[in-house]
Scaffold this motif. Structure first.
Motif, PDB file in Angstrom:
ATOM      1  N   ASP B 120      36.611  48.511  52.532  1.00  0.00           N
ATOM      2  CA  ASP B 120      37.404  47.288  52.987  1.00  0.00           C
ATOM      3  C   ASP B 120      37.556  46.098  52.123  1.00  0.00           C
ATOM      4  OD1 ASP B 120      37.548  48.769  55.048  1.00  0.00           O
ATOM      5  OD2 ASP B 120      36.238  47.681  56.342  1.00  0.00           O
ATOM      6  N   ILE B 121      36.856  45.783  51.172  1.00  0.00           N
ATOM      7  CA  ILE B 121      36.738  44.552  50.412  1.00  0.00           C
ATOM      8  C   ILE B 121      38.217  44.751  49.550  1.00  0.00           C
ATOM      9  CG2 ILE B 121      35.698  45.534  48.215  1.00  0.00           C
ATOM     10  CD1 ILE B 121      34.436  42.330  49.620  1.00  0.00           C
ATOM     11  N   ALA B 122      38.495  46.036  49.216  1.00  0.00           N
ATOM     12  CA  ALA B 122      39.949  45.651  48.375  1.00  0.00           C
ATOM     13  C   ALA B 122      41.093  45.201  49.266  1.00  0.00           C
ATOM     14  CB  ALA B 122      40.175  47.374  48.204  1.00  0.00           C
ATOM     15  N   VAL B 123      41.012  45.589  50.464  1.00  0.00           N
ATOM     16  CA  VAL B 123      42.136  44.843  51.467  1.00  0.00           C
ATOM     17  C   VAL B 123      41.727  43.514  51.461  1.00  0.00           C
ATOM     18  CG1 VAL B 123      42.912  45.030  53.596  1.00  0.00           C
ATOM     19  CG2 VAL B 123      41.887  46.933  52.913  1.00  0.00           C
ATOM     20  N   ASP B 124      40.376  43.060  51.581  1.00  0.00           N
ATOM     21  CA  ASP B 124      40.104  41.589  51.478  1.00  0.00           C
ATOM     22  C   ASP B 124      40.941  40.751  50.499  1.00  0.00           C
ATOM     23  OD1 ASP B 124      38.812  42.354  53.728  1.00  0.00           O
ATOM     24  OD2 ASP B 124      36.644  42.030  52.809  1.00  0.00           O
ATOM     25  N   ASP B 130      41.101  32.327  49.870  1.00  0.00           N
ATOM     26  CA  ASP B 130      40.147  32.327  48.512  1.00  0.00           C
ATOM     27  C   ASP B 130      38.968  33.209  49.275  1.00  0.00           C
ATOM     28  OD1 ASP B 130      39.166  31.400  45.805  1.00  0.00           O
ATOM     29  OD2 ASP B 130      37.667  31.302  47.006  1.00  0.00           O
ATOM     30  N   GLN B 131      38.479  34.397  48.616  1.00  0.00           N
ATOM     31  CA  GLN B 131      37.457  34.975  49.143  1.00  0.00           C
ATOM     32  C   GLN B 131      35.966  34.241  49.215  1.00  0.00           C
ATOM     33  OE1 GLN B 131      37.154  38.294  50.789  1.00  0.00           O
ATOM     34  NE2 GLN B 131      39.346  37.353  51.223  1.00  0.00           N
ATOM     35  N   GLN B 132      35.858  33.731  47.992  1.00  0.00           N
ATOM     36  CA  GLN B 132      34.746  32.910  47.879  1.00  0.00           C
ATOM     37  C   GLN B 132      34.435  31.931  48.995  1.00  0.00           C
ATOM     38  OE1 GLN B 132      34.153  30.916  44.385  1.00  0.00           O
ATOM     39  NE2 GLN B 132      31.765  31.402  44.110  1.00  0.00           N
ATOM     40  N   LEU B 133      35.537  31.012  49.096  1.00  0.00           N
ATOM     41  CA  LEU B 133      35.561  29.938  50.130  1.00  0.00           C
ATOM     42  C   LEU B 133      35.215  30.649  51.674  1.00  0.00           C
ATOM     43  CD1 LEU B 133      37.883  27.140  48.550  1.00  0.00           C
ATOM     44  CD2 LEU B 133      35.583  27.399  48.326  1.00  0.00           C
ATOM     45  N   TYR B 197      26.408  35.640  46.433  1.00  0.00           N
ATOM     46  CA  TYR B 197      27.877  36.112  46.475  1.00  0.00           C
ATOM     47  C   TYR B 197      27.873  36.782  44.865  1.00  0.00           C
ATOM     48  CZ  TYR B 197      32.804  36.167  46.482  1.00  0.00           C
ATOM     49  OH  TYR B 197      34.194  36.300  46.673  1.00  0.00           O
ATOM     50  N   LEU B 198      27.293  36.186  43.845  1.00  0.00           N
ATOM     51  CA  LEU B 198      27.214  36.984  42.761  1.00  0.00           C
ATOM     52  C   LEU B 198      26.493  38.405  42.877  1.00  0.00           C
ATOM     53  CD1 LEU B 198      26.441  33.861  40.208  1.00  0.00           C
ATOM     54  CD2 LEU B 198      28.835  35.129  40.674  1.00  0.00           C
ATOM     55  N   LEU B 286      35.170  33.379  38.477  1.00  0.00           N
ATOM     56  CA  LEU B 286      35.470  34.263  37.289  1.00  0.00           C
ATOM     57  C   LEU B 286      35.098  35.880  37.558  1.00  0.00           C
ATOM     58  CD1 LEU B 286      34.002  32.237  34.327  1.00  0.00           C
ATOM     59  CD2 LEU B 286      36.365  33.104  34.794  1.00  0.00           C
ATOM     60  N   LEU B 287      33.997  36.009  38.163  1.00  0.00           N
ATOM     61  CA  LEU B 287      33.580  37.496  38.718  1.00  0.00           C
ATOM     62  C   LEU B 287      34.575  37.899  39.659  1.00  0.00           C
ATOM     63  CD1 LEU B 287      31.492  39.312  37.850  1.00  0.00           C
ATOM     64  CD2 LEU B 287      30.056  38.530  39.894  1.00  0.00           C
ATOM     65  N   GLN B 288      34.987  37.213  40.582  1.00  0.00           N
ATOM     66  CA  GLN B 288      36.058  37.702  41.634  1.00  0.00           C
ATOM     67  C   GLN B 288      37.088  38.134  41.008  1.00  0.00           C
ATOM     68  OE1 GLN B 288      35.857  34.839  45.110  1.00  0.00           O
ATOM     69  NE2 GLN B 288      38.229  34.800  45.077  1.00  0.00           N
ATOM     70  N   ARG B 289      37.597  37.240  40.022  1.00  0.00           N
ATOM     71  CA  ARG B 289      38.667  37.666  39.350  1.00  0.00           C
ATOM     72  C   ARG B 289      38.689  38.841  38.446  1.00  0.00           C
ATOM     73  NH1 ARG B 289      40.706  32.089  36.604  1.00  0.00           N
ATOM     74  NH2 ARG B 289      40.073  31.307  38.634  1.00  0.00           N
ATOM     75  N   ALA B 290      37.439  39.203  37.987  1.00  0.00           N
ATOM     76  CA  ALA B 290      37.253  40.623  37.261  1.00  0.00           C
ATOM     77  C   ALA B 290      37.263  41.696  38.279  1.00  0.00           C
ATOM     78  CB  ALA B 290      36.012  40.293  36.833  1.00  0.00           C
ATOM     79  N   VAL B 291      36.753  41.193  39.527  1.00  0.00           N
ATOM     80  CA  VAL B 291      36.592  42.524  40.475  1.00  0.00           C
ATOM     81  C   VAL B 291      38.203  42.616  40.944  1.00  0.00           C
ATOM     82  CG1 VAL B 291      36.310  42.789  43.201  1.00  0.00           C
ATOM     83  CG2 VAL B 291      34.417  41.940  41.655  1.00  0.00           C
ATOM     84  N   VAL B 292      39.087  41.653  41.178  1.00  0.00           N
ATOM     85  CA  VAL B 292      40.446  42.012  41.586  1.00  0.00           C
ATOM     86  C   VAL B 292      41.160  43.091  40.424  1.00  0.00           C
ATOM     87  CG1 VAL B 292      42.713  41.040  41.863  1.00  0.00           C
ATOM     88  CG2 VAL B 292      40.796  39.750  42.990  1.00  0.00           C
ATOM     89  N   ARG B 293      40.853  42.527  39.138  1.00  0.00           N
ATOM     90  CA  ARG B 293      41.297  43.307  37.899  1.00  0.00           C
ATOM     91  C   ARG B 293      40.878  44.603  38.269  1.00  0.00           C
ATOM     92  NH1 ARG B 293      40.583  39.168  34.726  1.00  0.00           N
ATOM     93  NH2 ARG B 293      38.796  39.882  33.744  1.00  0.00           N
ATOM     94  N   LYS B 294      39.703  45.006  38.387  1.00  0.00           N
ATOM     95  CA  LYS B 294      39.187  46.199  38.573  1.00  0.00           C
ATOM     96  C   LYS B 294      39.770  47.044  39.698  1.00  0.00           C
ATOM     97  CE  LYS B 294      34.714  48.591  39.013  1.00  0.00           C
ATOM     98  NZ  LYS B 294      35.101  49.720  39.189  1.00  0.00           N
TER      99      LYS B 294
END
Lengths: 332, 300, 281
Positions: B120-124, B130-133, B197-198, B286-294
């Motif tokens: 489900d996280i892919a949908v999120d 902003d997911q982190q917030l 979160y990290l 930064l990590l969140q962006r890497a996840v989105v890229r992945k």
């Protein structure tokens, strides 16, 4: 000879309900009340009724999970609640909503464990498993962890698990719920074959009339905890088609119910409205009439669910005597 | 090992759509996050039996640990700069913070890990928030509930049986301490969330997130000062530990409340918390962006 | 008469069947968990390290003092090791039961009840996780160090009491897991309550009884008899005076306490199952 005997069985639950902020009120609910029926060995019986009618409660009592408050039950000559473990070797159970398979392990492990727990002889185990693999097309699934199976695959896996020990009685609680058409058909064909070949007695609950249509010559309808109809399917089916429902999604919520001749709004929720119309009518003119007057986003037609049929049959405060199928059919 | 994890509740089917309309309006995003926090608060408030079970367990642990501290401080009355009463207060405040800072891991960490596993996280990630917030708001809401329920009740019980130290001094000094402690606790929860979160996001790269969680929990339990005040460690280790992000979770807020940090030290403590919060927030982005890229490249 | 003696009593057959079911289910989970070696080793080491934390706390405390409650570090390490060892063994054997409330809520207890095996055996063995042995091994190491330092004069009776300690401690903690699970039949959300007896109790038993308030210690003797896990046998094994004020034979009464605990847990479990089978939820 009767393999399942149910005699004046009742099961009451105590329910605590919140009254106001702090107070809780206790009340008694009779989930099953004066239930009596018999099923002969080798029969295949559909057991239907609206939600909360007592279907699952009955199955739980017949498997020995639940102890009845009153009355007498015998399954394959045993008292289910007193001889739970002994009876477990002679019955098979499939719960549509939850699996009896081991969730994180490959399907094969669940069967292997069943073989040892039920003490199934090797030859018999291999014969039964091969038959299930063949008929339910389980071959490619054996090494897949159960949690990764689709609902339809899992259900097939569950049914196989319930049959490895050659049970005399098989209970199926909603075996086709949530399955696609292909899976449903495969499950139905398999059940019919098992019943015909091995003479396994089958009791199945369902919301899908087609299950009953394809499989059962006998239907029992339960409502408010007692059997209100016991016989062939034909009568039920006549009433079944009485009304269909058109679900309409409007572009924006309408304050008032849609007013169209030949249909009436039975439910409203935001932009969504439910319209009931006679099943004999075509939906097309109705859709056209609505589309002409309201901006539509989506719509669908729903066939009457069994519980609606039941509600229609017995709704309106009829007395016990009038609760017969013929009466309703005549009135319709 | 101390307490085990709170009962794992099934992840909430987070009602994104309900809040989505809010985010379009001016000032909407703040209202959105407030609504998320409120929803999360209410969700945890719904598990009433679990709350009472937790309050009971926190209290029992509080007693056991308080007696061991008492035994030590009776031998060494001013150990680590705390007198007996301050040390006992330290125990009970630590118990009060255990759930709000989710020292054993958990909170939204469970939800995120579950959503990573079921996909489900892919949908999120495609949602216009902003997911982190979003998850920070949810965790603050949860922490708020846990502070009020599982924080305060054990503290009151502890106060009945042990002599605890309340902020002292002039009314102004007391008010400053209370205000400082409140801000510090909020920052403690924030830092704890950012670390979790990290840890949760590493689940995208690892098959089994349990290993990472165990490591972070062990580090957190020890270096936050939850098990023992950091000043009891050998001096070099203590000095380093005081500057690490985990100190922001327990040691700093408790020292603020116990008035071991006043004036400049108070400001310095809050700044350290704020600094780590900022740094970890950045790392999370930064990590969140890497996840989105992945997710975009591999389709999850 | 002779014949009636040779026929095993009905409980014997039932127990043997239950143990067989336990072995089958646990064995399957064991094989499954070993299939993912890396994951298994990471979580096992993780478990060991997590459980080591409490000993680090004790070690740090002894940086600032030579005795705690009148006990030296090796003596406290003996308490730590025996407490963690017995809790660890109980957790390894029946720890899965602590998720029972969850299983009641999702209805999977029903699926257990339709299998021809004892429910308690199936539920305890479900998700059997050898990684929990991480705690056992870590505590054994600390216990080994403690015994090395203490240089006890091992006699036959002492060896016997030591063995009895491990077995009875495991039974007492195991009973706590079972009773806690039984409680979850009534309060499905209250899984955490049992933590105060199991993990909380084990934390308490890591420290000498002299550290705690008198009433608390009495509660651990006469209430929930955790004192019989290691406090009382330790007084005998380490040759220490009694700070509790209980009859001397209590030091050897762990089997009795374990028996009472097991019986109480058994009754609680039966009440729980009975309640479940008359409400279905």
């Amino acid at each position: 000879m009767a393999i399942i005997e149910v005699e004046d069985v009742a099961r009451t639950f105590t329910v605590r309900r919140k009254v106001g902020r702090l107070k809780r009120e206790r009340s008694e609910v009779r989930a099953v009340d004066g239930l009596s029926f018999e099923v002969a060995a080798g029969e295949m019986v559909g057991y239907i009724g609206p939600n909360g009618a007592g279907k699952s409660t009955t199955i739980k009592m017949l498997t020995g999970i639940l102890v009845p408050s009153e009355g007498r039950l015998r399954v394959a000559g045993a008292d289910p609640s007193r001889e739970r473990v002994r009876l477990a070797r002679r019955i098979g159970v499939v719960f549509g909503q939850r699996t009896t398979l081991w969730w994180d392990l490959p399907l094969r492990d669940s069967y292997e464990l069943a073989r040892r727990i039920y003490r199934i002889e090797d030859a018999r185990y291999r014969r039964n498993l091969d038959r299930c693999i063949d008929l339910l097309e389980l071959g490619p699934l054996l090494d897949v962890p159960v949690r990764q199976l689709s609902l339809g695959q899992r259900m097939r896996g569950d049914i196989a698990a319930a049959l490895l020990h050659d049970p005399e009685v098989l209970y199926l609680d909603e075996p086709t719920i949530g399955l696609d058409v292909v899976s449903k058909n495969r499950v139905r064909e398999f059940l019919a074959e098992i019943n015909a070949e091995s003479g396994t007695t089958v009791l199945l609950t369902t919301h899908d009339l087609t299950d009953i249509e394809r499989l059962c010559s006998r239907v029992m309808v339960i409502d408010h905890g007692r059997v209100v109809y016991d016989g062939g399917l034909e009568g039920l089916h006549n009433v079944g088609g009485s009304e269909r429902t058109l679900v309409v999604d409007l572009a924006a919520p309408e304050p008032d119910p849609i007013s169209i001749p030949g249909a009436r709004v039975v439910r409203m929720e935001g932009p969504r409205q439910w319209l009931a119309f006679p099943a004999t009518d075509s939906a097309a003119p109705l859709v056209a009439a609505i589309a002409a007057r309201y901006p539509l986003v989506d719509l669908s037609v729903k066939e009457p669910a069994i519980e609606d049929v039941i509600a229609r049959m017995y709704g309106g405060g009829t007395t016990e005597g009038e609760r017969s199928l013929e009466g309703s059919v005549a009135g319709a | 090992m101390a307490q085990s994890l709170a009962p794992a509740h099934p992840p909430d089917p987070t009602p994104f759509r309900t809040f989505r309309t809010l985010s379009g309006r001016p000032g909407g995003s703040l209202r959105l996050y407030a609504a998320v926090a409120r929803g999360s608060f209410r969700r945890y408030a719904g598990y009433r039996a679990a709350t009472w079970a937790g309050v009971f367990t926190n209290t029992v642990f509080g007693f056991f640990i308080a007696y061991t501290y008492q035994a030590l401080w009776q031998i060494r009355p001013h150990l680590g700069g705390y007198d007996l009463s301050a040390a006992l207060t330290y125990v009970w405040l630590g118990q009060a913070l255990l759930m709000p800072i989710a020292a054993m891991g958990g909170g939204v960490q469970d939800d995120i890990e579950a959503r990573i596993i079921n996909g489900d996280i892919a949908v999120d990630l495609y949602r216009p928030v902003d997911q982190q917030l979003w998850w920070l708001s949810a965790d603050l809401g949860r922490a708020g509930y846990h502070l009020l329920s599982r924080g305060i009740v054990p503290l009151l019980v502890g106060g009945l049986f042990f002599h605890l130290r309340m902020p002292a001094g002039s009314p102004a000094a007391q008010a400053l301490t209370w205000a400082g402690a409140t801000v510090s606790v909020a920052l403690a929860v924030t830092v704890s969330f950012l670390l979790r979160y990290l840890a949760a996001l590493t689940g995208f790269w690892l098959m089994d997130p349990r290993g990472v969680r165990q490591v972070t929990v062990v580090l957190g339990m020890f270096f936050s000062g939850f098990l023992l005040p950091l000043s009891l460690l050998p001096s070099t280790l203590a000095a380093v530990a005081q500057q690490l992000p985990w100190a922001a979770m327990v040691q700093i807020p408790l020292d603020v409340f116990l008035q071991r940090r006043t004036g400049a030290a108070l400001a310095q403590g809050l700044l350290l918390q704020l600094g780590w919060a900022g740094l970890l927030l950045g790392a999370g982005q930064l990590l969140q962006r890497a996840v989105v890229r992945k997710v975009v490249v591999q389709g999850g | 008469m002779a014949e009636s003696l040779s026929v095993p009593p009905p409980w014997y057959g039932r127990t043997r069947e239950a143990l067989r079911a336990y072995r089958l289910v646990a064995g399957m989970w064991l094989r499954a968990s070993l299939a993912y070696r890396t994951s298994f080793w990471i979580t096992t080491v993780g478990n060991a390290v997590t459980s080591l934390l409490d000993f680090v706390v004790i070690a740090v405390m002894f940086q600032h003092t030579t005795t705690l409650g009148g006990w030296t570090l090796p003596q406290v390490a003996f308490l730590y090791g025996t407490s963690g060892l017995t809790l660890g063994l109980a957790d390894l054997l029946v720890g899965s039961l602590d998720q029972l409330g969850q299983r009641v809520r999702d209805g999977s207890v029903d699926t257990v009840l339709v299998r021809p095996a004892a429910a308690l055996a199936q539920l305890s063995a479900d998700r059997f996780a050898l990684r929990r042995a991480g705690r056992v091994v870590q505590n054994l190491l600390v216990l080994g160090w403690s015994l090395w330092e203490l240089q006890l004069d091992w006699t036959g009776p002492k060896l016997l009491v030591m063995a009895v300690l491990v077995v009875c401690g495991t039974v007492i903690f195991g009973s706590a897991f079972v009773a806690g699970a039984a409680f979850q039949f009534f309060a499905t959300d209250a899984a955490e309550v049992q933590n105060s007896v199991t993990y909380g109790g084990a934390t308490m038993l890591q420290y000498p009884p002299s550290v705690f308030a008198r009433d608390l210690v009495r509660g651990a003797v006469y209430g929930i008899p955790l004192a019989f896990v290691n406090w009382l046998p330790a007084l005998y094994l380490l040759g220490l005076p009694d700070p509790i004020g209980v009859p001397g034979w209590f030091r050897f009464a762990s089997p009795l306490a374990a028996l009472l605990c097991a019986a109480a847990a058994g009754l609680a479990w039966r009440a729980g199952i009975r309640s479940y089978r008359s409400t279905g939820s």
